[in-house]
Structure formats: structure tokens, C-alpha cells
Design a protein around this motif. Sequence first.
Motif, short mmCIF file in Angstrom:
data_model
loop_
_atom_site.label_atom_id
_atom_site.label_comp_id
_atom_site.label_asym_id
_atom_site.label_seq_id
_atom_site.Cartn_x
_atom_site.Cartn_y
_atom_site.Cartn_z
N LEU A 220 35.81 61.07 47.08
CA LEU A 220 36.68 60.26 46.22
C LEU A 220 37.39 59.13 46.96
N SER A 221 37.36 59.15 48.29
CA SER A 221 38.06 58.10 49.03
C SER A 221 37.26 57.70 50.25
N LEU A 222 37.54 56.51 50.72
CA LEU A 222 36.85 56.02 51.91
C LEU A 222 37.21 56.86 53.12
N GLU A 223 38.45 57.32 53.19
CA GLU A 223 38.87 58.16 54.32
C GLU A 223 38.06 59.46 54.34
N ASP A 224 37.89 60.07 53.16
CA ASP A 224 37.08 61.30 53.09
C ASP A 224 35.63 61.01 53.45
N TYR A 225 35.14 59.85 53.04
CA TYR A 225 33.75 59.49 53.34
C TYR A 225 33.54 59.35 54.84
N MET A 226 34.48 58.72 55.53
CA MET A 226 34.36 58.54 56.98
C MET A 226 34.40 59.88 57.71
N LYS A 227 35.12 60.84 57.14
CA LYS A 227 35.14 62.18 57.73
C LYS A 227 33.85 62.94 57.45
N ALA A 228 33.21 62.62 56.35
CA ALA A 228 32.04 63.40 55.90
C ALA A 228 30.75 62.97 56.59
N ILE A 229 30.60 61.68 56.91
CA ILE A 229 29.31 61.21 57.42
C ILE A 229 29.23 61.38 58.94
N THR A 230 28.01 61.53 59.40
CA THR A 230 27.75 61.63 60.83
C THR A 230 27.55 60.22 61.42
N ARG A 231 27.45 60.17 62.73
CA ARG A 231 27.26 58.88 63.39
C ARG A 231 25.93 58.25 62.99
N ALA A 232 24.88 59.09 62.87
CA ALA A 232 23.56 58.56 62.48
C ALA A 232 23.59 58.01 61.06
N GLU A 233 24.33 58.68 60.16
CA GLU A 233 24.43 58.20 58.79
C GLU A 233 25.22 56.91 58.70
N LEU A 234 26.31 56.82 59.47
CA LEU A 234 27.10 55.58 59.48
C LEU A 234 26.28 54.44 60.06
#
Length: 731
Positions: free
Chosen positions: A663-677
Amino acid sequence: MTDLRPRPTEFPLTMPNQAFKAQEGRRKAETPSYRWRKLFVFFSSMLLTLWATREMYEVLAASEMTLLEWVLLVVFVINISWICFAFINATIGFVGALSSEFRGGGEEPDICIHNVRTVIAFPIYNESVEHVFATVSATARMLKESPGIYECFILSDTTDPEIALAEEAAYTELLRTAGHEVAVRYRRRTINHHRKSGNVRDFVMRWGGRYDYMIVFDADSYMERDTIVRLVKEMERAPHTALIQTIPQLVGGTTLFARCQQFASALYGPILGGGMAWWAQNEGNFWGHNAIIRVSALAEAAGLPDIPGKAPFGGTILSHDFVEAAFLRRAGWNVEIRPEIGGSYEQGPPTIIELVKRDRRWCQGNMQHMAVLLKTAGLSWTNRFHLITGIFSYLASPLWLIFITLGMMLSLQNSFMRPNYFSDGASLFPTWPVIDSERALTLFLATMGLLFAPKIYALIYGLVSSRWRKTVGVTRTFMGTLTETFISVLIAPILMATQTGAVINVFRGKDTGWSPQERSQGGYGFLTTLRHNAPATLLGLVLTVSAIAISPIYAAWLAPATIGMLLSAPLSYWTAKESVGRAAHLKGLLVTPVEINTPESVQLSKAESATFATLPKTDTVSLLRDRRKQKKRKQLIDPYWPLQRYEVHTPLAIARAKAARVLSLEDYMKAITRAELMAVLNSSQDMESISFRFSVAGRVVGDSTSFERFLATRRTPARPPQPSGARRGRS
């Protein structure tokens, strides 16, 4: 007018996988290559090996040979053959270096190259941004108004999001401050297939047709302007030559270990490289960088296939350079090593630990060459020998350890086992277990002479060379040689232990992966150093205790090998300190000519590095929120994703799915891995989609449902349309 596009118009070349079973091609031209030189090296090495084998046999056969002694003799023969070859190679190189000193260097060919296109390629992988981009900028500035047409092309394989964004900022700054006419390009691959060889291959298949030649730099390479121009002229003069390899000298070392390597490469390099060039001739080798390559030849003959099976022996060929040289020669192209072409430099590992890390990857790559030798048809015997030397450069360590262990077992057998003094038959006198100590001492001294001959040759060369005498001086050359020899004798057993471990890991099936080299001079803490050196220390302790149990005299004889291992941790820590390196410099130890007269390419790179070291870092979160920043960097993103129809790039697909769930960009940054980013950063369309998802407008419209409809309009692009036509794409 400088072309400011990150990626020029594509002009692709076909670079098919070469078949292992292909036959040797017809030579491109009849150029002198004397077989007698190779036969001379082979038979000279064999004669020395036979003499040493006979002496060793006489040492052991003073009484009846046991099974353990026969095994010891076999291992000795394998080891001494390598030493004998190295001695012959160094002797030839020494004679050649002295001849060049009195005769003078070769003249640069007088050939017009104004319309010749050359690209200086910088394949990088998670490297220091300020160092790489400073070198690129310095190289481009040096080549301004040089004869010929030059471009610098940064071929990034970076997988770290922070470094990737730093590269983009550095490239933008480079274009802004560039005061030269040499175009600088930048491409970051979206999917890192086949590591460095795949990086270069992607470049050749997309832009190779734009260029006649490619000069390959490593991330820590430097090359003088005159050297680059001469390499281009040499290639123009020899249309049958596919590759010319220079012998780079090490520069820029500040730790004691780096300075030691730097001194050795400057003094021993011309001798060892000159010997190899003399006998290899047109069947030289490639070391992956600081070389010029005919792009059309590389595309035609050096597309590397995967080795069947899984890593570490199968899969992508890690040490691709040796194999590429062999394939080029198999297709009829000449590959040359040219030690007389100076002005080629690189940096070495700053610490023993970094050298060991690099060795693990190189060890796996060289062990893969066993499969290449078994599977590949049509290779010349000289190229097969190059591959064998690469393999044996790592097998030599476990073989020497086996030799030491067998000698210890033999001593234990003679010390603790009850000998059978009388045979089963009738005998008037007992058979005593004896050894010819006088002949053993002679063989030991001869072996030491063969081992240290290259260093003696190098010292003589340094004392005779006008360049060394005018810059370093006789006293500092002599003291530097003694210091380097002392340190290398202590370090050699450490490398024997670590390389033995690397070989064992490969045969255990352990894949080393693909980690970037740490090129900074910072060093490691003592506890970290102790942990890295624990296996070597333990091995040294076991050997020392066992030797003392046999005999104090035997322990003293083995001490040159065990002391280095016992002191591996403090040695690694001490030699990695810049303060110790500075102290050695102040005392005039390990000084080289390039340290006194710093090459222009190195000076310019250091001057440029300050510009890129102070650039502000790009914050990923702010980038995902700022559509204006995304638009500005859009042209830096390579739209080519090497995917087949219906194929999915898993990290990007997962990144999309997670964006629809949180629901938020902060949660998204916590959820994705380095390869996904990293996958998101490599796709401007997905970044735009995710930005929309977490914008105020996106939340008002209806979160994930709206986002999924928006995402449905976006697709990861396939390969962009390829340009057709002749030289049109070179504009």
C-alpha cells in the motif's frame, strides 16, 4: 561535434557459438612462425627434467625403491618439469630483453589510420564509479586530435542499484564537463548472461559493425595515447592478425603487498613475457584486457559455447580469454604477444586476501579448461599448451603439498617402521635403508637455482637497463629485488595453501560465483584477516609439529615452507597496510620507473577522479516519486531485454506483483530484493508504472485495480528493431 547519445545507432554483427568439434581453419596469411623455437623450448625443458629425474632417482635408489618412493618420484617429475619450463622461458626472455636494450625498441609503423574506427571498451561489474569514469574521461581527453576515430564505450554489467544510479550520475556529469571530441557511450545490460564474455558479446552483436578494432580495458586499466595509436597502426599493418596482447605493468599500489607485486611486474614482466612471445609467435595468448582485437574476427571465430554440465566444470566459461585466443587461432587468425609495446598498465589486488579471492574465480576458470581440452578439436598444440599452463598454474600448489606430505611420510616410515634388513633369500650382509645425501644436496641446490634464476635475470636486467639506472638507480634496484624476493618467499606457502583449497573446492563441485574485485587499498581488520588465514595457519602448524616429531633437522629443512603459513595472518595484515607501503617507499624499497615518472594516463585519471568522487548520490525512493527525474534518466536505460517470446524475467515479474500488493512506497522498498529493484531500474516503463501506483492520483483512482489496468498497457520491450544497410549504422 561530440555525439552525446548514450548508445549509438546499432550496427550488429553475427557472433555464433563456435562448435567444440570444429576443425582448424586455413591460415589467413603465410607469416613467419618458426617451429624450431617451440621444439627448442620443449626439448630443453625435457632434457633438464630428465637430468633432475635421474638425480632424484639416484637419491632414492641408493637402496631398493619402495612404493612410497616411486610415488614421490612421479610427483617430483611433474613438479620439476614445470620449474624447468619456467627456467627455459625466463632464460630466453632474459636474452631477448638484453638484446632489446642494446638494440633499442621497435619503430612505430608509418601507416595512415585517419578513417579507422576504434572503440575503447570498458566492461565493468559493480566497480568503483569515480575510478572507472575518471579513467574513461582521461582516456577520451588524451585521444583528442589523435589520428583515427575513437569512441569510449562503458559496458556496464552492474547489479547493485546504488552503484547503477551512481554510474548514471557520473555519466551525466561526464557529458556535461567533457571538453573533448571523442564520444563516450554508456550501456547497462538488463540481464547479465554469460558474465564478462557475454557482456562483450552483447556489444559486438549490437554495435560491432561500427568499429574496426576494439581495445579492451579492465576496470583498473590504463593505456598511453601513443600506445593506443600504435596498436591501431600495428593492426592495420597486419590484416591477418586478430589480436595483439600487450604486457601491462602494475601501477598505483600503496600497500606493501601491492608495491611488491608492482615491482615484480615491472622488473620480471618484460623477461617472462618476452620469453613467451619468442616461442609462441603467432600463436600467442589473451589475458582479457589491455589488448586490441579485430572486431570482425572476434565475431567470426570467438563466440564461446557453454560447456555441457553444471558449474564448476560446466556452464559459462569463466576464463574466456584463453579460449577466445585458441578459437581465433583455430580459425586461422594470428594472435600476438608484443612485449616491446610499452605504455600499458593496470592495478593489482591491494591485499593477499583480495588476491586469494580473485584466485578462486581464476582457479575455477582454469580447471574448466580441462573440459575445453577434451572436447575441442582443431586447436594447435601451442594453444593447447597455453591452456595446460593455465591449468597447471593452480594444480602446481596441491602437487607441491603432496610432495611435501609424501616426503614426510617417507621420513616417518624410516623413523618409526621396523626395517627389513635381511631379504628372504640368503645374504651375507644386511640391506640398510640409505639415501645419497651428497647427491640430494646437489639436486636441492640445482632446484633452488632453477627457481630463483628468473629473479637473478631480472636483477641483471634492472642493473643493465638504462631506464632503470636513470630512474630507480643501481642501489634501489638491488635492494628492491632482495626485498621482493624475501616477501615473495614468505607469501608463496600461503598461496600454496589457498590455491590448494581452491582446487579442492572446484573438484568438490563448489561454484565460486561472480564477485567483483575489491580494488581499494583500505585493507582488513586483524580478526577478519585471522579468519581468512586460519586454514593456512592450521596447515602450517600441522606440518611443523609433524616435522619436529620426525627430526629437528627435517623441521629446519621444511621451515621455508612452514614459516610463511604460520605467519600468514600477521603477514596478510602487515602487507595490507598503506602505512607500511609508505614506509617502504620512503626507504627507497620496491621503487619502479613508472612510480618516479608517472604515466600521463595515470596522472589524468587521478586528476579526474575528484570530479566523480563528490557527486551527490541518487536516492531510490525519491527517484520512484519524482517523474521528472525518471524522464531525465530515461535515455540512459537500455530498452533491450534479451528475452524470447513469452519468456518472463523473474525478478521483474516479482517486482510488478509486489507493487500491486503493498500500500505504500516504503512498504514496497522493504518488500523487494536488490535483484528486483535492479530490474525496475532497468525498465523505465515499469518505473513509471510503479510511480503511478504510489502517487496520489493512483491512490485516488483505486489502488491495485487501477494499477493493474495501467500495467496491462506496459510491456517489457523485446529487442529493438535492428538497422539494415551497409555502413549506415556507423554514423
